[in-house]
Design an enzyme around this catalytic site. Structure first.
Site, short mmCIF file in Angstrom:
data_model
loop_
_atom_site.label_atom_id
_atom_site.label_comp_id
_atom_site.label_asym_id
_atom_site.label_seq_id
_atom_site.Cartn_x
_atom_site.Cartn_y
_atom_site.Cartn_z
N THR A 231 -5.64 8.32 -6.01
CA THR A 231 -5.57 8.14 -4.62
C THR A 231 -4.86 9.32 -4.07
OG1 THR A 231 -5.67 5.65 -4.61
CG2 THR A 231 -5.31 6.64 -2.65
N GLU B 213 0.75 -1.26 0.04
CA GLU B 213 0.06 0.03 -0.02
C GLU B 213 0.89 1.11 -0.14
OE1 GLU B 213 -2.46 -0.97 -1.28
OE2 GLU B 213 -4.16 -0.73 0.22
#
Ligand code: ADP
Length: 306
Positions: A180, A128
Site C-alpha cells: 500500500t 489503518e
C-alpha cells in the site's frame, strides 16, 4: 461473554472516489471471536497462516481495541481476540480494515453498545494508520456501516451512507504483492485542473447514479483519470482485463483499493459469472495464480452469533 462475527472485505475508492468512497462485500470475510475479560489486557490469537503479529500493539485489531478501551470508562477490562483471516493481507480488499473494524464492532456489542458507529470508525482508523501509515476510513466505514459509504471528511469524521441499487461484484485477485505504501508513493502530489474537473464530475455522477438507481450513469461515471493511470502499471494485464470485462457486459470497475485485486460491477449474476470467466482466462493464459469471487454488496451490518 463471547461473540462471533464475520468481518467483511471492502472495496475502497470505487474507481473515481480515491480515499472517499467504499463498499462492503458479502465475500470474502474474516471469522472473529471476541471474549470480554476482567483484566486490562488484549490477547490476540490467529488461526490462519499469514504470520501476522500477535502482539496487540503490532496488530491492527489490537491497536483499534486499545483506542476503544482508552475511551471507555471501566479501565479494568480487556479482550481475548481470535482471528481466522480469510481475506489475504495486501490484497486490496481491506484485510487490515476487516480486523480493526471487526474488533471494535464485537467489543461494542459485548459492552452493550456504548459507542456510535462513527466513534467505532474513529477507533478502527488507528489500525489503518498502523497498517498503511494513513488514517483513512474508506475500508473501515463500509465495513462498519455496510453498503456504500462516502467519507466526506476524516477530520472531523463525516460519513454518509449511500443507497445503491442491487449489483453483483466480480473480483479477481492476482497473487502478486503490492505494498500500500508503494502504491501511495507513486501517486502525483499535484493534479491538473482539467483532470480534477473530470474526476469530480465522475464522483458526482457515480453518487447520483447510486442514489437514482441509474445503471447507465453508474457505468459512465466509473472512470478514473487521476490514480488509475499510475497504479494500473503495477497490475499485469490490467487494461486488457478492464477492456474485456466491459465488452462482456460489466458496468465498469477498476483497481480495488491499492490493488492488486480488480473489481467489476454488474447488473445480473449471469454477467457477473461470465466476467469471472473472462478474468480467469486472462490470468490462466499469462500464468499468474489468482482467486476470483462473485459476490454482492453487503447491505446490513456485520453478522453476529453468540
Ligand atoms: P489490505 O488492503 O489488504 O488491508 P494493507 O497493506 O492495507 O492490505 O494491510 C496489510 C498490512 O497490515 C500488513 O503489513 C499486515 O502485516 C498488517 N496487519 C497487522 N495486523 C493485521 C491484521 N489483523 N490483519 C491484516 N493485516 C494486518
Amino acid at each position: 461473554m463471547k461473540i462471533k462475527l464475520k468481518a467483511c472485505a471492502t472495496i475502497a475508492n470505487l474507481v473515481c472516489g480515491f480515499d472517499i468512497l467504499g463498499l462492503a462485500l458479502n465475500a470474502p470475510y474474516d471469522e472473529m471471536e471476541l471474549e470480554l475479560i476482567n483484566e486490562p489486557k488484549i490477547n490476540i490469537t490467529h488461526l490462519d497462516n499469514f504470520n501476522l503479529p500477535t502482539k496487540a500493539e503490532d496488530n491492527v485489531a489490537g491497536v483499534a481495541l486499545q483506542a476503544l478501551l482508552n475511551a471507555y470508562e471501566n479501565k479494568n477490562i480487556g479482550f481475548n481476540v481470535t482471528i481466522n483471516k480469510l481475506i489475504k493481507p495486501g490484497s486490496g480488499l481491506g484485510s487490515s480494515a476487516a480486523s480493526a473494524a471487526g474488533a471494535v464492532l464485537g467489543a461494542n456489542q459485548l459492552l452493550g453498545n456504548p459507542f456510535t458507529k462513527q466513534a467505532l470508525v474513529g477507533f478502527a482508523m488507528y489500525g489503518e494508520a498502523l497498517a498503511s501509515g494513513a488514517m483513512h476510513a474508506d475500508n473501515i466505514a463500509p465495513c462498519i456501516y455496510g453498503g456504500v459509504t462516502l467519507i466526506r471528511s476524516t477530520s472531523p469524521l463525516d460519513i454518509v451512507q449511500l443507497n445503491a441499487p442491487p449489483m453483483y461484484v466480480t473480483i479477481v485477485h492476482p497473487q502478486i504483492e503490492i505494498k500500500t505504501s508503494e502504491a501511495r508513493a507513486i501517486l502525483p502530489k499535484e493534479i491538473s485542473l482539467k483532470n480534477a474537473v473530470t474526476q469530480w464530475a465522475n464522483v458526482a455522477g457515480l453518487v447520483t447514479g447510486f442514489l437514482q438507481s441509474d445503471y447507465e450513469l453508474i457505468s459512465r461515471s466509473l472512470e478514473d483519470v487521476i490514480v488509475e493511470p499510475y497504479r494500473s502499471k503495477l497490475i499485469p494485464w490490467f487494461d486488457e482485463v478492464k477492456l474485456q470485462c466491459k465488452a462482456a457486459g460489466a458496468l465498469g470497475g477498476g483497481i480495488s483499493g491499492s490493488g492488486p485485486a480488480i473489481f467489476m460491477l454488474c447488473k445480473d449474476e449471469i454477467t457477473a459469472k461470465n466476467i469471472a470467466q473472462v478474468m480467469k482466462d486472462i490470468y490462466t493464459k499469462i500464468g499468474i495464480d489468482f482467486n476470483t469471487y462473485v459476490t454482492t454488496i453487503k447491505s446490513d451490518e456485520i453478522f453476529f452469533s453468540k
